[in-house]
Scaffold this motif. Structure first.
Motif, PDB file in Angstrom:
ATOM      1  N   TYR A   1       0.811  -1.218   0.000  1.00  0.00           N
ATOM      2  CA  TYR A   1       0.000   0.000   0.000  1.00  0.00           C
ATOM      3  C   TYR A   1       0.848   1.273   0.000  1.00  0.00           C
ATOM      4  O   TYR A   1       0.592   2.201  -0.781  1.00  0.00           O
ATOM      5  CB  TYR A   1      -0.936   0.005   1.209  1.00  0.00           C
ATOM      6  CG  TYR A   1      -2.057  -1.001   1.130  1.00  0.00           C
ATOM      7  CD1 TYR A   1      -2.775  -1.193  -0.037  1.00  0.00           C
ATOM      8  CD2 TYR A   1      -2.400  -1.784   2.233  1.00  0.00           C
ATOM      9  CE1 TYR A   1      -3.806  -2.116  -0.115  1.00  0.00           C
ATOM     10  CE2 TYR A   1      -3.431  -2.716   2.170  1.00  0.00           C
ATOM     11  CZ  TYR A   1      -4.129  -2.873   0.987  1.00  0.00           C
ATOM     12  OH  TYR A   1      -5.147  -3.787   0.918  1.00  0.00           O
ATOM     13  N   LEU A   2       1.843   1.339   0.875  1.00  0.00           N
ATOM     14  CA  LEU A   2       2.593   2.585   1.022  1.00  0.00           C
ATOM     15  C   LEU A   2       3.493   2.865  -0.179  1.00  0.00           C
ATOM     16  O   LEU A   2       3.733   4.027  -0.521  1.00  0.00           O
ATOM     17  CB  LEU A   2       3.421   2.558   2.309  1.00  0.00           C
ATOM     18  CG  LEU A   2       2.599   2.496   3.608  1.00  0.00           C
ATOM     19  CD1 LEU A   2       3.513   2.446   4.817  1.00  0.00           C
ATOM     20  CD2 LEU A   2       1.650   3.682   3.719  1.00  0.00           C
ATOM     21  N   LEU A   3       3.985   1.829  -0.822  1.00  0.00           N
ATOM     22  CA  LEU A   3       4.795   2.028  -2.026  1.00  0.00           C
ATOM     23  C   LEU A   3       3.932   2.070  -3.282  1.00  0.00           C
ATOM     24  O   LEU A   3       4.449   2.291  -4.381  1.00  0.00           O
ATOM     25  CB  LEU A   3       5.834   0.910  -2.166  1.00  0.00           C
ATOM     26  CG  LEU A   3       6.876   0.790  -1.059  1.00  0.00           C
ATOM     27  CD1 LEU A   3       7.877  -0.306  -1.394  1.00  0.00           C
ATOM     28  CD2 LEU A   3       7.590   2.109  -0.808  1.00  0.00           C
ATOM     29  N   LYS A   4       2.634   1.841  -3.112  1.00  0.00           N
ATOM     30  CA  LYS A   4       1.694   1.835  -4.242  1.00  0.00           C
ATOM     31  C   LYS A   4       2.177   0.897  -5.342  1.00  0.00           C
ATOM     32  O   LYS A   4       2.283   1.254  -6.519  1.00  0.00           O
ATOM     33  CB  LYS A   4       1.496   3.259  -4.776  1.00  0.00           C
ATOM     34  CG  LYS A   4       0.916   4.209  -3.739  1.00  0.00           C
ATOM     35  CD  LYS A   4       0.714   5.612  -4.276  1.00  0.00           C
ATOM     36  CE  LYS A   4       0.117   6.513  -3.208  1.00  0.00           C
ATOM     37  NZ  LYS A   4      -0.068   7.915  -3.685  1.00  0.00           N
ATOM     38  N   LEU A   5       2.478  -0.340  -4.915  1.00  0.00           N
ATOM     39  CA  LEU A   5       2.967  -1.337  -5.854  1.00  0.00           C
ATOM     40  C   LEU A   5       1.839  -1.768  -6.798  1.00  0.00           C
ATOM     41  O   LEU A   5       0.658  -1.682  -6.450  1.00  0.00           O
ATOM     42  CB  LEU A   5       3.507  -2.544  -5.088  1.00  0.00           C
ATOM     43  CG  LEU A   5       4.742  -2.263  -4.220  1.00  0.00           C
ATOM     44  CD1 LEU A   5       5.089  -3.481  -3.369  1.00  0.00           C
ATOM     45  CD2 LEU A   5       5.932  -1.869  -5.069  1.00  0.00           C
ATOM     46  N   PRO A   6       2.192  -2.227  -7.992  1.00  0.00           N
ATOM     47  CA  PRO A   6       1.159  -2.659  -8.959  1.00  0.00           C
ATOM     48  C   PRO A   6       0.295  -3.776  -8.374  1.00  0.00           C
ATOM     49  O   PRO A   6       0.760  -4.589  -7.573  1.00  0.00           O
ATOM     50  CB  PRO A   6       1.979  -3.160 -10.152  1.00  0.00           C
ATOM     51  CG  PRO A   6       3.322  -2.517 -10.009  1.00  0.00           C
ATOM     52  CD  PRO A   6       3.556  -2.346  -8.544  1.00  0.00           C
ATOM     53  N   ILE A   7      -0.956  -3.836  -8.824  1.00  0.00           N
ATOM     54  CA  ILE A   7      -1.873  -4.847  -8.307  1.00  0.00           C
ATOM     55  C   ILE A   7      -1.364  -6.243  -8.595  1.00  0.00           C
ATOM     56  O   ILE A   7      -1.672  -7.204  -7.876  1.00  0.00           O
ATOM     57  CB  ILE A   7      -3.284  -4.654  -8.916  1.00  0.00           C
ATOM     58  CG1 ILE A   7      -4.318  -5.494  -8.181  1.00  0.00           C
ATOM     59  CG2 ILE A   7      -3.275  -4.936 -10.400  1.00  0.00           C
ATOM     60  CD1 ILE A   7      -4.595  -5.047  -6.769  1.00  0.00           C
TER      61      ILE A   7
END
Length: 283
Positions: free
Chosen positions: A210-216
C-alpha cells in the motif's frame, strides 16, 4: 560501514538452544567480509552473557533488549531503528533466525538481484525446512529426505545442490530488505502489532504493497539460486500463549488494513486462506 546488516531476535529457551545458535553463527560468519549483526536479546542469557557469546565469532555485533521475551515485532523493529539511527551507510537489512544455516556469501546474489531490479523492495532466497520441504516453490510437499538427526555438516553440502537459476513468487525468511525502503514504510508498526508473534510478515507485506503503491499484480520474489536451511517452528510454536499473542496481531492487522487487506493478502500469497477469513468476517 557495513553494506548488509543482519538482525536477529536472540530467543533462547534453554541451554540446548545454544548449540543451534552456535551452528547458525558459524555459518553466518563464513563469508568474505565479517558480518555485522544487531541482536535483540529475549531471554535466558543476560546482555553481558550474549556479548561474551558473540565474541567467540569473527563478527561485529550490537546487543539490544533486556533479556525479556518482548516478541518478534518489537525485537525486529528495535533492530531496524538502531540501524536507521546509527548505521546510516547501511544499504540492506536482513531478517534472520537462530534456527538457520547459511551457505557461504549467501547475501551476494540477493544484493545483486535487488541492484538489478530497483522496483523490488526486498527479496528472499529459497529455503529447505527441517521437514525437507522446499519453500516457497513446493510448500506443503515432502521433497527431500533429510538424514535423521542431520547436523550442520550434513546440511551445508546439500544446500548448493538445491539451487537453480530461477526466480519464483513467494515470501520466506530469511529476507533481504532495502534499508531505505524499509525505513520509508516504517517497518513494523507496533501500535498494531501488540502480540509477541504472528502475522507480522503479513503486516509488512501489506505495508509495502500500500505505502509504495505497488502494482496490483506485484508479488514478493524468491531467488532460488540461493538456498538457506530454516528449520521453522523451532521454538515459538511451543509457547503456551502463542494463540493469544497471534490473535492480538491478527486484530491489529485487521484494524490497520481492513477486510480488503485480507483479500489483497490472498492475492499476494496466491492462496485462499485470507480470502476465506474475509468472507467469514463479512457474514
Amino acid at each position: 560501514m557495513p553494506e548488509v546488516v543482519h538482525t536477529i531476535p536472540f530467543f533462547v529457551l534453554h541451554e540446548g538452544d545454544l548449540e543451534m545458535v552456535d551452528n547458525c553463527l558459524i555459518t553466518l560468519t563464513d563469508s568474505s567480509t565479517p558480518p555485522f549483526l544487531v541482536v535483540y536479546n529475549q531471554g535466558l542469557l543476560t546482555n553481558d552473557q550474549v556479548v561474551r557469546w558473540l565474541s567467540r565469532y569473527p563478527i561485529q555485533s550490537v546487543v539490544l533488549g533486556r533479556g525479556i521475551n518482548d516478541g518478534i515485532p518489537i525485537a525486529r523493529q528495535k533492530c531496524f531503528e538502531y540501524i536507521w539511527d546509527n548505521l546510516p551507510e547501511t544499504k540492506y537489512i536482513t531478517e534472520i533466525h537462530m534456527d538457520m544455516l547459511f551457505p557461504q556469501n549467501w547475501t551476494e546474489k540477493l544484493v545483486e538481484f535487488l541492484e538489478q531490479h530497483p522496483e523490488e523492495p526486498f527479496v528472499s532466497p529459497g529455503i529447505i525446512t527441517g521437514f525437507g520441504e522446499l519453500h516457497p516453490e513446493a510448500k506443503g510437499k515432502q521433497q527431500i529426505a533429510l538424514p535423521i538427526g542431520a547436523t550442520r555438516k550434513d546440511i551445508l553440502p546439500l544446500l548448493n545442490t538445491l539451487t537453480t537459476e530461477c526466480v519464483v513468487e513467494g515470501f520466506v525468511h530469511p529476507v533481504l530488505h532495502r534499508c531505505e525502503t524499509l525505513h520509508q514504510i516504517g517497518g513494523y508498526d507496533l501500535q498494531f502489532l501488540p502480540g509477541k508473534q504472528g502475522y507480522e510478515d503479513d503486516f509488512l507485506l501489506l505495508s509495502y504493497f500500500y505505502l509504495l503503491k505497488l502494482p496490483i499484480s506485484w508479488r514478493p520474489k524468491a531467488l532460488l539460486s540461493v538456498r538457506v536451511f530454516h528449520r521453522t517452528l523451532a521454538q515459538r510454536m511451543n509457547l503456551p500463549d502463542k494463540s493469544t499473542e497471534m490473535g492480538k496481531n491478527f486484530h491489529g492487522l485487521l484494524a490497520k488494513f481492513g477486510i480488503q487487506g485480507l483479500r489483497d493478502l490472498s492475492k499476494i500469497h496466491n492462496n485462499e486462506y485470507f480470502e476465506v477469513i474475509a468472507k467469514r468476517l463479512k457474514l
